[in-house]
Design a protein around this motif. Structure first.
Motif, short mmCIF file in Angstrom:
data_model
loop_
_atom_site.label_atom_id
_atom_site.label_comp_id
_atom_site.label_asym_id
_atom_site.label_seq_id
_atom_site.Cartn_x
_atom_site.Cartn_y
_atom_site.Cartn_z
N MET A 235 9.13 -45.02 18.28
CA MET A 235 9.08 -46.48 18.16
C MET A 235 10.38 -47.02 17.59
SD MET A 235 5.28 -47.57 17.03
CE MET A 235 5.84 -49.27 17.16
N GLY A 236 10.77 -48.19 18.06
CA GLY A 236 11.95 -48.87 17.53
C GLY A 236 11.62 -50.33 17.31
N LEU A 237 12.48 -51.00 16.58
CA LEU A 237 12.24 -52.40 16.23
C LEU A 237 13.44 -53.23 16.67
CD1 LEU A 237 10.11 -54.15 14.78
CD2 LEU A 237 11.30 -53.68 12.64
N ILE A 238 13.18 -54.23 17.48
CA ILE A 238 14.26 -55.09 17.99
C ILE A 238 14.55 -56.21 16.99
CG2 ILE A 238 14.93 -56.63 19.89
CD1 ILE A 238 12.97 -54.83 21.64
N GLU A 239 13.49 -56.75 16.40
CA GLU A 239 13.70 -57.75 15.35
C GLU A 239 12.45 -57.88 14.48
OE1 GLU A 239 14.51 -61.28 17.73
OE2 GLU A 239 12.44 -61.94 17.39
N LYS B 288 -9.43 -64.99 10.15
CA LYS B 288 -9.28 -66.21 10.98
C LYS B 288 -8.25 -65.92 12.07
CE LYS B 288 -5.99 -68.31 7.81
NZ LYS B 288 -5.89 -67.87 6.48
N PRO B 289 -8.24 -66.72 13.15
CA PRO B 289 -7.23 -66.48 14.19
C PRO B 289 -5.83 -66.46 13.58
CG PRO B 289 -8.81 -68.10 14.94
CD PRO B 289 -9.12 -67.83 13.49
N GLN B 290 -5.07 -65.46 13.98
CA GLN B 290 -3.80 -65.25 13.29
C GLN B 290 -2.75 -64.91 14.34
OE1 GLN B 290 -4.11 -61.54 11.29
NE2 GLN B 290 -1.90 -61.42 10.90
N LYS B 291 -1.60 -65.56 14.25
CA LYS B 291 -0.51 -65.28 15.20
C LYS B 291 0.30 -64.12 14.65
CE LYS B 291 2.06 -66.68 18.84
NZ LYS B 291 2.99 -67.78 19.00
N ALA B 292 0.34 -63.03 15.40
CA ALA B 292 1.18 -61.88 15.00
C ALA B 292 2.54 -62.09 15.66
CB ALA B 292 0.55 -60.58 15.48
N ASP B 293 3.42 -62.78 14.96
CA ASP B 293 4.71 -63.10 15.58
C ASP B 293 5.87 -62.79 14.66
OD1 ASP B 293 4.36 -65.05 13.72
OD2 ASP B 293 4.62 -66.74 15.09
N GLU B 294 5.65 -61.75 13.81
CA GLU B 294 6.72 -61.47 12.86
C GLU B 294 7.80 -60.54 13.40
OE1 GLU B 294 3.20 -59.17 12.49
OE2 GLU B 294 3.32 -61.27 11.94
N GLY B 295 7.65 -60.07 14.63
CA GLY B 295 8.70 -59.19 15.13
C GLY B 295 8.51 -58.78 16.57
#
Ligand SMILES: O=C(O)Cc1cc(O)ccc1O
Ligand SMILES: [Fe+2]
Length: 425
Positions: free
Chosen positions: A334-338, A378-385
């Motif tokens: 696995m790698g992380l782009i941001e 609760k509905p949660q946006k997973a947008d941290e990366g």
């Protein structure tokens, strides 16, 4: 690259594309006329056996200023930190591994000089398996061109764009986009931002393809029309160019008296392409449970899948929402782009990477487990990366440099320490 502007591209995954930089350069109705138009040389580049079934048959016809065959002998040149399969420098290791980003390369490092291999599996000579490489460069390739006979190359930029000047034309891939160079296609890497860093998956086996959609239906995940193929562009009268080819895991070079990026027109389906990961239509559970990450497959091949963890909504009820604890037969790099990844509270950083080999136990770290087991659902946006995975069916054997490197995190196991006995009986 502005993928919204389609004028410089031909869209579509797996299509028979065609392009000419000079009108009339592409012969009509036949591939190999007695004399190709405009005094060009016709050349076929195949990516599959001639007799492969139609659905998987790959080849392109190139119309070039000089034939590729016009070159002096290749000689071996230093591999630097690039390695090839079979990977036998270290023993296959069941331990979980994680790395910080590579140190900055010395000034004057171009793409080829900066290649660094983490590990892989299979055998390039048997056209099976894959390798994980990292690239980092602070100097454009000048007067040299690279091509990989061993496999196709999937670029995953993490920092800075790469401009890939290929035999088929130019693609610019920025972080958040991926680009693929098919087996054997020559290209030069230029650096619009002055430097670049990223991940590179080398696939020795059958080429990456779009996954079947099954009950998902006709639409969803990566759409075929979002894959962009470049328009023909050629260079002429460049003077001598060093052509480096990766063959059987090693680098070889020959100095051509002209640039091999001299293709004026081409047609076929063995072509480079660009894909913007933000176009990926993320699907997931709208009831309960965390789906297996195969639902995030962008591209699939027998040797390796490319999977993206893109921004999405999490709405699962009575669900542990981050990735679950697991032991898989598949091996995961696995790698992380941001940004950050939802299973790891720290230590997994952009430009770094992790390897969870076949059957190694992993999943949420202690902090993530504690947080997610008690979080309000609760509905949660997973947008941290934006994270990705090269998932392969065989264990990844590390190169000696990856196992011994300073930037390998020796204390990685500790992230799973302190998970208490909570058993109520
Ligand atoms: O983080 C990982 O290890 C990758 C992964 C993600 C996921 O959502 C489920 C299983 C899995 O292996
Ligand atoms: Fe995993």
């Amino acid at each position: 690259m502005n993928a919204g502007d389609l004028t410089d591209f031909s869209p579509g995954f797996g299509n028979q594309h065609s392009s000419e930089a000079v009108p009339g350069a592409l012969p009509l109705g036949r591939n190999s006329p007695q004399r190709a138009p405009l005094g060009l040389y016709a050349e076929q580049l195949s990516g599959s056996a001639f007799t492969e079934p139609r659905a998987t048959n790959r080849r392109s016809w190139l119309y070039r200023i000089r034939p590729s065959a016009a070159h002096p002998p290749y000689h071996r040149v230093a591999n630097g930190a690039l390695r090839g399969a079979p990977f036998e420098e270290t023993e296959p290791d069941p331990n979980r591994m994680r790395w910080d980003p590579l140190p900055e390369p010395p000034p004057g490092t171009d793409f080829v000089a900066g290649l660094w291999t983490l590990g892989g599996n299979g055998d390039a000579r048997r056209r099976t398996g894959m390798a994980v490489h990292l690239y980092r460069a602070n100097s454009p390739m000048t007067d040299r061109v690279f091509g990989d006979a061993d496999g196709e190359l999937l670029f995953v930029p993490e920092r800075g764009s790469v401009s890939l000047c290929t035999e088929f034309g130019r693609l610019v891939a920025a972080p958040g986009e991926v680009a693929l160079i098919p087996r054997g296609v020559r290209f030069r890497v230029e650096l619009p931002d002055g430097s670049a860093r990223g991940y590179l998956c080398e696939n020795y086996g059958e080429p990456l393809d779009l996954p079947e959609l099954g009950p998902i239906g006709a639409n969803g995940l990566a759409a075929a029309r979002d894959f962009l193929v470049p328009a023909a562009a050629y260079e002429d009268d460049t003077g001598p160019v060093e052509v480096i080819t990766k063959f059987g895991g090693n680098l070889w070079a020959a100095t051509y008296d002209h640039s091999p990026l001299d293709v004026v027109a081409w047609h076929g389906n063995h072509v480079p392409y660009l894909y913007d990961l933000r176009r990926f239509n993320v699907l997931g559970s709208i009831s309960f449970d965390h789906p297996d990450p195969s639902i995030f497959t962008v591209l699939t091949a027998p040797s390796v899948d490319f999977v993206v963890f893109a921004p999405r909504w999490l709405v699962g009820e009575d669900t542990f929402r981050p990735p679950y604890f697991h032991r898989n037969v598949m091996s995961e790099y696995m790698g992380l782009i941001e940004g950050a990844y939802d299973a790891k509270a720290g230590g997994f950083v952009p430009g770094g990477g992790s390897l969870h080999n076949m059957m190694s136990a992993h999943g949420p770290d202690r902090e993530t487990f504690l947080r997610a087991s008690t979080a309000e659902l609760k509905p949660q946006k997973a947008d941290e990366g934006l994270a990705f995975m090269f998932e392969t069916r065989w264990p990844v054997t590390l190169t000696a440099q990856a196992l011994n490197s300073e930037h390998r995190q020796r204390g990685y196991d500790d992230v799973w320490q302190g998970l208490q006995r909570n058993f109520l009986v």
